[in-house]
Design an enzyme around this catalytic site. Structure first.
Site, PDB file in Angstrom:
ATOM      1  CD  GLU A  90      -3.108  -0.671   0.104  1.00 44.28           C
ATOM      2  OE1 GLU A  90      -3.443   0.522  -0.046  1.00 44.28           O
ATOM      3  OE2 GLU A  90      -3.577  -1.598  -0.573  1.00 44.28           O
ATOM      4  CB  SER A 117     -59.165  -4.227   2.788  1.00 39.04           C
ATOM      5  OG  SER A 117     -59.805  -5.143   1.926  1.00 39.04           O
TER       6      SER A 117
END
Length: 705
Positions: free
Chosen positions: A97, A374
């Site tokens: 890195e 409903s």
């Protein structure tokens, strides 16, 4: 052509005469200098001294009263000191890195130059060039956006960090907070996640694999892509050997080692109220643009609308297996529920499912998309009908009818010819709802649903909308938000969990700024509540009726796709008190011939809602609706709240008028009596003058003696 040549020469002479090149260069240099000074100033103000402490703190979730309710106990907290790690662990990360880590002072000119030209050819910011210090800066202090501005901020802050911390402290902070995939933050937890061992015990080969994951934790996850992870490991090992961090013999041995994966934990999952916390993370990422990595690694303080009493009660209900109709032994019947404050839209509690709580897994309270059945009728049909002038006792047609190519049926397949509106709602009769939507016009129903905050797709724009027929469906959260209109006088507040997010230095990063929408009039909202009270008193929701609380609400269910099986696919109940709205969905994640709700209508979900309200009511302020149920109104026992209010105003006006009249009479009487009082005062002044003269004469006599 000659004219163009002369014009060009004139421009060149003017440019040289005015020294414009020098002026532009000077302006550019001044701009660069000011930019450098600005970024340096911003970096100097960053509180990097507290970075180490901040990285070791867990992000906390606070409830509506400001008390800490939960911690996102990410596995990075309480990391491993650098001196307790084998040298090849940080060595592997540094090699791949940031190989010049111990040489630079926060940024690497070579790396930046290489990345700049790479980005230039790519036509945008693709990454690269960042040192470990810069990566730590980005992860801990900055957003994850890829812009040149953020890269410059990153560089200056990295320099400040290098001034405050030693190199070993920086690499230690980095290793203990960086993300390694599979939910593992910090290298020690990554070691547990992939190898079931502490970082002190990993081999060179395993350390190299962990370092290799940093490039793309998800894409290189060895559980999902073992070969890619091993190839990346070999790249890391070669780099370590090249830089002299391992010997040739160690390199050969490590490369030949076959890594065996074993999950020993270490993924982030430790959190109280998991469903609510996961929903908070969803809102922070989708609404406020934060990333999961930012939230989990920066020690944020997230303030929410959570009510711990309501949340605990809701979770208690979901632990009571006897309430849930588990007809299949292999799969749990699932459910999601939400409790919401209609006064401000704040989500007080939610549960996203039964069984194992997977970190940020499928949350049925917020992620679910199911047909509402409903429960859609009050939104799509009856509210717009009341707005159009229909009344609670208006007669609606209840006949078996086909509407072009749509032929709905009542659940019982029986028909009364006509019924009053309140009865159609109370008994959840289908045909009157469809007939009424057709009468008022489909567009009015669609408009009403959208006003309630529910999206209506093109496929939903038909009369089946009256019965909750939707292409995608809705979540319990959306239904709770929609029904909050009724107890809130026709107004809807945006539903939300987060009120504000505060960073580790005390800066407010995000804050809720919701809007209020007028959905319908107060009178229509009250009329709907009056009819929905009937549902609970004597209708399909009577199983939720309680002695110590008024509840209005609506049941809902959807049909199975199998004509030869009697049962339901989804069941809903959405109900409310004057200050709390609840929405509950019940069903299987995947419905088939072996996994469905065997009861008809909404018989399974009603007891669950009642249990939730029994746990919740003791923790909310007792209130009553300002309207009575239709049952009470019809029986003649009703209290007409509007008439009562009107009578009180009338009495107040009469009293005010009477007081004004009396005040006028007093004023007139004073005017009448004023002359008399004036004469009395004049006489008193005259008598006082005479008395004064006598006193003076008497004093003179005494002086003469």
């Amino acid at each position: 052509m000659h004219l163009l040549h002369r014009f060009r020469e004139a421009v060149v002479r003017f440019w040289k005469k005015r020294h414009l090149t020098q002026i532009l260069l000077l302006i550019l240099l001044v701009f660069i200098l000011l930019s450098i000074l600005w970024f340096a100033f911003i970096a100097s103000r960053a509180n990097v001294q507290t970075l180490k402490d901040g990285l070791s703190q867990a992000t906390s979730i606070y409830d509506k009263d400001g008390a800490e309710a939960s911690k996102l106990a990410t596995n990075r907290t309480g990391g491993v000191p650098i001196d307790q790690m084998p040298e090849y662990v940080p060595g592997a990360v540094i090699a791949i890195e940031d190989e010049r880590f111990y040489e630079h002072h926060g940024f690497d000119i070579k790396g930046i130059t290489r990345a700049f030209f790479g980005n230039l050819f790519a036509g945008g910011i693709t990454g690269g060039g960042s040192t470990l210090t810069q990566q730590l800066t980005k992860n801990a202090l900055l957003s994850s956006e890829r812009t040149y501005k953020r890269k410059v901020e990153e560089l200056f802050l990295a320099v400040e960090i290098e001034k405050v911390y030693k190199k070993d402290e920086i690499i230690e902070m980095y290793l203990n907070q960086v993300y390694f995939g599979s939910g593992a933050f910090g290298i020690n937890n990554a070691s547990k996640k992939y190898f079931a061992k502490d970082i002190q015990d990993v081999t060179i080969s395993e350390a190299a694999m962990l370092a290799g994951l940093l490039k793309a934790p998800s894409a290189l996850d060895p559980y999902n892509n073992y070969e890619a992870a091993m190839k990346r490991r070999n790249v890391v090992l070669a780099k370590m050997n090249e830089l002299g961090k391992i010997t040739d013999a160690e390199y050969k041995k490590a490369k030949a080692e076959e890594i065996k994966l074993e999950d020993g934990g270490g993924s982030l999952a430790d959190r109280k109220y998991p469903s609510y916390v996961d929903a908070v993370l969803d809102e922070a990422t989708t609404k406020y643009g934060l990333t999961q990595d930012e939230i989990m690694t920066r020690g944020y303080r997230i303030h929410t609308e959570l009510d711990q009493n309501l949340q605990s009660g809701l979770e208690k209900v979901y632990r009571q297996d006897h309430l849930f109709p588990d007809r299949a032994s292999d799969v749990l019947v699932q459910s999601g529920s939400v409790l919401l404050d209609p006064g401000n839209g704040g989500v007080r509690a939610l549960v996203g499912g039964r069984g194992e709580k997977v970190f940020r897994g499928f949350n049925r309270a917020t992620h679910l998309k199911a047909q509402p059945g409903s429960t859609m009728k009050p939104l799509a049909v009856y509210t717009p009908a009341l707005e159009e002038g229909y009344e609670y006792d208006s007669m609606l047609e209840d006949k078996k009818t086909s509407f072009k190519n749509y032929s709905p049926k009542n659940f019982s397949d029986t028909y009364q010819g006509e019924v009053p509106m309140y009865e159609a709602i109370e008994k959840s009769i289908n045909l009157p709802a469809v007939w009424l939507l057709n009468e008022i016009g489909l567009e009015k129903g669609i408009d009403a649903v959208r006003r309630f905050g529910i999206k209506v797709e093109k496929e939903d724009q038909n009369l089946a909308l009256a019965l909750g027929g939707m292409h995608n469906g809705v979540s319990p959260l959306k239904m709770a938000e929609a029904y909050s209109v009724f107890p809130n006088g026709g107004k809807k507040h945006d539903s939300h969990l987060i009120t504000k997010i505060v960073g580790p230095t005390g800066k407010v990063i995000a804050e809720h700024d919701g809007s209020t929408t007028r959905v319908t009039s107060k009178s229509v909202a009250n009329e709907m509540t009056s009819m929905l009270l009937n549902v609970v008193e004597t209708g399909t929701g009577k199983g939720t009726k309680m002695k110590n609380a008024q509840i209005a609400g609506k049941t809902g269910s959807t049909q199975l796709p199998y004509a030869d099986i009697n049962g339901t696919k989804d069941q809903w109940f959405v109900g409310y008190t004057p200050n709390l709205v609840g929405a509950v969905w019940l069903g299987y994640d995947k419905t088939d011939r072996n996994h469905y709700l065997s009861s008809s209508s909404s018989k399974d979900v009603v007891p669950i809602f009642r249990a939730i309200m029994e746990e919740s009511v003791p923790h909310i302020q007792p209130e009553e609706f300002s309207v009575d149920s239709v049952n009470t109104r019809i029986s003649g026992k009703t209290v007409d709240y509007e008439e009562t209010e009107k009578a009180i105003r009338e009495k107040a006006n009469n009293l005010e008028k009477e007081l004004k009249e009396r005040a006028g009479q007093v004023e007139e009487r004073l005017k009448e009596e004023a002359p008399k009082w004036k004469k009395v005062l004049e006489q008193m002044q005259e008598d006082a003058g005479k008395a004064s003269d006598k006193v003076i004469e008497k004093l003179k006599e005494w002086q003469g003696q």
